[in-house]
Design a protein around this motif. Structure first.
Motif, PDB file in Angstrom:
ATOM      1  N   PHE A  83     -30.948  30.317  29.673  1.00 18.78           N
ATOM      2  CA  PHE A  83     -30.334  29.564  28.587  1.00 18.78           C
ATOM      3  C   PHE A  83     -31.273  29.299  27.413  1.00 18.78           C
ATOM      4  N   GLY A  84     -32.533  29.686  27.535  1.00 19.90           N
ATOM      5  CA  GLY A  84     -33.482  29.445  26.453  1.00 19.90           C
ATOM      6  C   GLY A  84     -34.318  28.206  26.704  1.00 19.90           C
ATOM      7  N   ARG A  85     -35.383  28.082  25.928  1.00 18.74           N
ATOM      8  CA  ARG A  85     -36.343  27.000  26.147  1.00 18.74           C
ATOM      9  C   ARG A  85     -35.820  25.651  25.649  1.00 18.74           C
ATOM     10  N   ARG A  86     -35.165  25.643  24.496  1.00 18.65           N
ATOM     11  CA  ARG A  86     -34.771  24.379  23.863  1.00 18.65           C
ATOM     12  C   ARG A  86     -33.777  23.591  24.712  1.00 18.65           C
ATOM     13  N   SER A  87     -32.691  24.215  25.108  1.00 18.52           N
ATOM     14  CA  SER A  87     -31.635  23.483  25.806  1.00 18.52           C
ATOM     15  C   SER A  87     -32.115  22.919  27.136  1.00 18.52           C
ATOM     16  N   VAL A  88     -32.958  23.671  27.845  1.00 17.99           N
ATOM     17  CA  VAL A  88     -33.470  23.199  29.133  1.00 17.99           C
ATOM     18  C   VAL A  88     -34.451  22.043  28.922  1.00 17.99           C
ATOM     19  N   LEU A  89     -35.254  22.135  27.879  1.00 18.00           N
ATOM     20  CA  LEU A  89     -36.175  21.045  27.563  1.00 18.00           C
ATOM     21  C   LEU A  89     -35.416  19.750  27.288  1.00 18.00           C
ATOM     22  N   PHE A  90     -34.352  19.819  26.514  1.00 21.10           N
ATOM     23  CA  PHE A  90     -33.598  18.619  26.163  1.00 21.10           C
ATOM     24  C   PHE A  90     -32.879  18.033  27.377  1.00 21.10           C
ATOM     25  N   SER A 132     -44.237  28.017  29.038  1.00 19.47           N
ATOM     26  CA  SER A 132     -43.446  29.197  28.704  1.00 19.47           C
ATOM     27  C   SER A 132     -43.496  29.513  27.220  1.00 19.47           C
ATOM     28  N   VAL A 133     -43.375  28.514  26.364  1.00 15.97           N
ATOM     29  CA  VAL A 133     -43.365  28.790  24.925  1.00 15.97           C
ATOM     30  C   VAL A 133     -44.744  29.243  24.450  1.00 15.97           C
ATOM     31  N   VAL A 134     -45.805  28.737  25.079  1.00 17.18           N
ATOM     32  CA  VAL A 134     -47.141  29.234  24.735  1.00 17.18           C
ATOM     33  C   VAL A 134     -47.261  30.692  25.152  1.00 17.18           C
ATOM     34  N   ARG A 135     -46.779  31.011  26.350  1.00 18.18           N
ATOM     35  CA  ARG A 135     -46.829  32.405  26.822  1.00 18.18           C
ATOM     36  C   ARG A 135     -45.919  33.294  25.990  1.00 18.18           C
ATOM     37  N   ASP A 136     -44.814  32.760  25.463  1.00 16.99           N
ATOM     38  CA  ASP A 136     -43.934  33.545  24.596  1.00 16.99           C
ATOM     39  C   ASP A 136     -44.639  33.971  23.312  1.00 16.99           C
ATOM     40  N   ARG A 137     -45.542  33.117  22.818  1.00 16.70           N
ATOM     41  CA  ARG A 137     -46.169  33.361  21.510  1.00 16.70           C
ATOM     42  C   ARG A 137     -47.573  33.951  21.601  1.00 16.70           C
ATOM     43  N   TYR A 138     -48.290  33.678  22.699  1.00 17.72           N
ATOM     44  CA  TYR A 138     -49.691  34.084  22.769  1.00 17.72           C
ATOM     45  C   TYR A 138     -49.999  34.754  24.105  1.00 17.72           C
ATOM     46  N   GLU A 198     -36.607  28.251  19.034  1.00 15.36           N
ATOM     47  CA  GLU A 198     -36.404  28.959  20.299  1.00 15.36           C
ATOM     48  C   GLU A 198     -37.374  30.127  20.360  1.00 15.36           C
ATOM     49  N   THR A 199     -38.254  30.136  21.369  1.00 18.06           N
ATOM     50  CA  THR A 199     -39.284  31.172  21.459  1.00 18.06           C
ATOM     51  C   THR A 199     -38.926  32.314  22.397  1.00 18.06           C
ATOM     52  N   LEU A 200     -37.856  32.179  23.155  1.00 16.08           N
ATOM     53  CA  LEU A 200     -37.486  33.235  24.101  1.00 16.08           C
ATOM     54  C   LEU A 200     -36.751  34.351  23.363  1.00 16.08           C
ATOM     55  N   ASP A 201     -37.313  35.533  23.419  1.00 19.61           N
ATOM     56  CA  ASP A 201     -36.672  36.708  22.825  1.00 19.61           C
ATOM     57  C   ASP A 201     -35.347  36.961  23.540  1.00 19.61           C
ATOM     58  N   PRO A 202     -34.242  37.107  22.793  1.00 21.05           N
ATOM     59  CA  PRO A 202     -32.944  37.367  23.444  1.00 21.05           C
ATOM     60  C   PRO A 202     -32.984  38.563  24.389  1.00 21.05           C
TER      61      PRO A 202
END
Length: 420
Positions: A83-90, A132-138, A198-202
């Motif tokens: 579902f992506g990073r944002r929705s699960v975080l919230f 996860s978002v750090v790993r998505d970007r770096y 949202e950092t997760l590539d679709p």
């Protein structure tokens, strides 16, 4: 520029500036440190108010949160990959806020432990999503550098949290601590909602079906480097959690410091934060393995020395010697977790969400249970704590040796994209 990112910007992982990104991830990680450490000076008051006779059982206020926090991480990884990073975080932050506000009104110690468990379950999302978002970007050393800056802020939080807890207790009771943590979590939720893209590539979204999720778990658990470094992290974190559980008893029971013990607790945290910051500067120059492996060996050496001295002094070293040796150990500690985590995550980029949840759950739950067990062995001396430090650090070293096939200080592996 509007504070709230537009819908288009929220789909661009690079929309958030680097320093704001690091600060936001650090805040999410700091929420967990605060939720643990802010209660440390209140454990005695909680025990008195709720009729807890056994002082070692007061540690369960810390342990209950860690168990919820560690165990629930395994759920959020697959959800964030779907579902992506944002929705699960919230969703996780909302659960945390419900637990925090309920803790204000609990009538019994058992009810407080339940709300602390709920808080940990909700806050587990922040740990998974942050990694996860750090790993998505770096990737590689850059990821280790970013995580070191994040961990620096995470480790600075113990400088402030116990003192904030003490300040709250001057003007109120332990119940106001939950109100403070509710406001902290609410601030994190608002900032992330307004600014985190949202950092997760679709293309990397994974179906939430049993087979692909199980396959992702298989990839994580059968990768020797990832699995062994995860176990190494769990063992090493057990030492930290053991000290956090016993901190009030050590400072006030053994050394009779009194309610101002939070100053010394904070002093140790300052050195941990400084070493983590140094790691962020040195990791690219010296390499992940040289720094982390050397620091682990240094921690073992000082822990063994401290244990021997404590035995020679009849159970506890004089306070100046205790503080000196403990500061040295915690300086070594700052060079280990972020580097081990980066090495564990490096081969698992395509399943970063599941990888983060499995690794985080094993590290935190395993470390929390080990640390809680050692903490419960407190007997009025430093022997159980220092024995636990030495034993867990040696277990961590064994796991590293298995991961590296018996060789330490080797060159970091090239990035490997693991295909499910």
């Amino acid at each position: 520029m509007s504070f709230i990112l537009s819908a288009e910007a929220r789909r661009d992982p690079a929309a958030l500036p680097y320093y704001e990104f690091v600060a936001m991830i650090a805040l999410l990680m700091a929420l967990n440190a605060a939720a643990i450490d802010v209660y440390i000076p209140a454990l005695q008051d909680i025990g008195s108010a709720l009729g807890v006779v056994d002082e070692n059982k007061r540690q369960f206020v810390i342990t209950a949160y860690i168990i919820g926090f560690g165990g629930a991480q395994i759920i959020y990884g697959p959800l964030s990959d779907r579902f992506g990073r944002r929705s699960v975080l919230f969703a996780g932050l909302s659960i945390y806020l419900l637990g925090a506000i309920a803790a204000i009104f609990v009538p019994t110690f058992e009810a407080l432990l339940f709300t602390r468990l709920v808080q940990g379950i909700g806050a587990a999302a922040t740990r998974v999503i942050a990694t996860s978002v750090v790993r998505d970007r770096y990737h590689g050393p850059q990821m280790a550098s970013v995580m070191s800056l994040v961990m620096m802020v995470f480790m600075v939080m113990p400088v402030f949290a116990p003192n904030i807890g003490s300040a709250v207790l001057v003007f109120g009771t332990w119940r106001e601590l939950s109100a403070f943590m509710f406001l902290f979590g609410l601030a994190a939720l608002i900032w992330a909602w307004a600014r985190l893209p949202e950092t997760l590539d679709p293309a990397n979204r994974r179906p939430l079906r049993i087979k692909p999720v199980a396959e992702a778990f298989r990839i994580v658990l059968t990768n020797r480097i990832a699995f062994c470094y995860t176990l190494a992290m769990a063992s090493f974190f057990g030492a930290l959690f053991a000290f956090i559980s016993q901190a009030e008893q050590v400072y006030t029971g053994i050394y009779n410091i009194g309610p101002h013990f939070t100053i010394y607790f904070s002093m140790v945290a300052v050195f941990m934060a400084a070493s983590s910051f140094a790691n962020s500067r040195l990791v690219s120059r010296f390499g992940i393995k040289k720094l982390s492996h050397g620091a682990l060996l240094g921690f073992i050496a000082v822990a063994g020395l401290h244990l021997g001295l404590a035995m020679a002094y009849g159970g506890a070293t004089p306070f100046p010697l205790f503080l000196t040796l403990f500061v040295i150990m915690m300086c070594f500690f700052g060079f280990v977790p972020t580097n081990f985590n980066a090495m564990a995550m490096e081969p698992l980029g395509r399943v970063a969400g599941v990888a983060s949840s499995v690794l985080g759950s094993a590290q935190t739950l395993g470390g929390g249970l080990l640390g809680g067990f050692i903490g419960y062995l407190y007997n009025g001396t430093l022997i159980p704590l220092l024995s636990g430090f030495l034993g867990l650090a040696c277990l961590s070293l064994i796991c590293v040796l298995v991961a590296e096939k018996g060789r330490l200080f080797g060159a970091a592996p090239r990035a490997v994209i693991t295909k499910p």
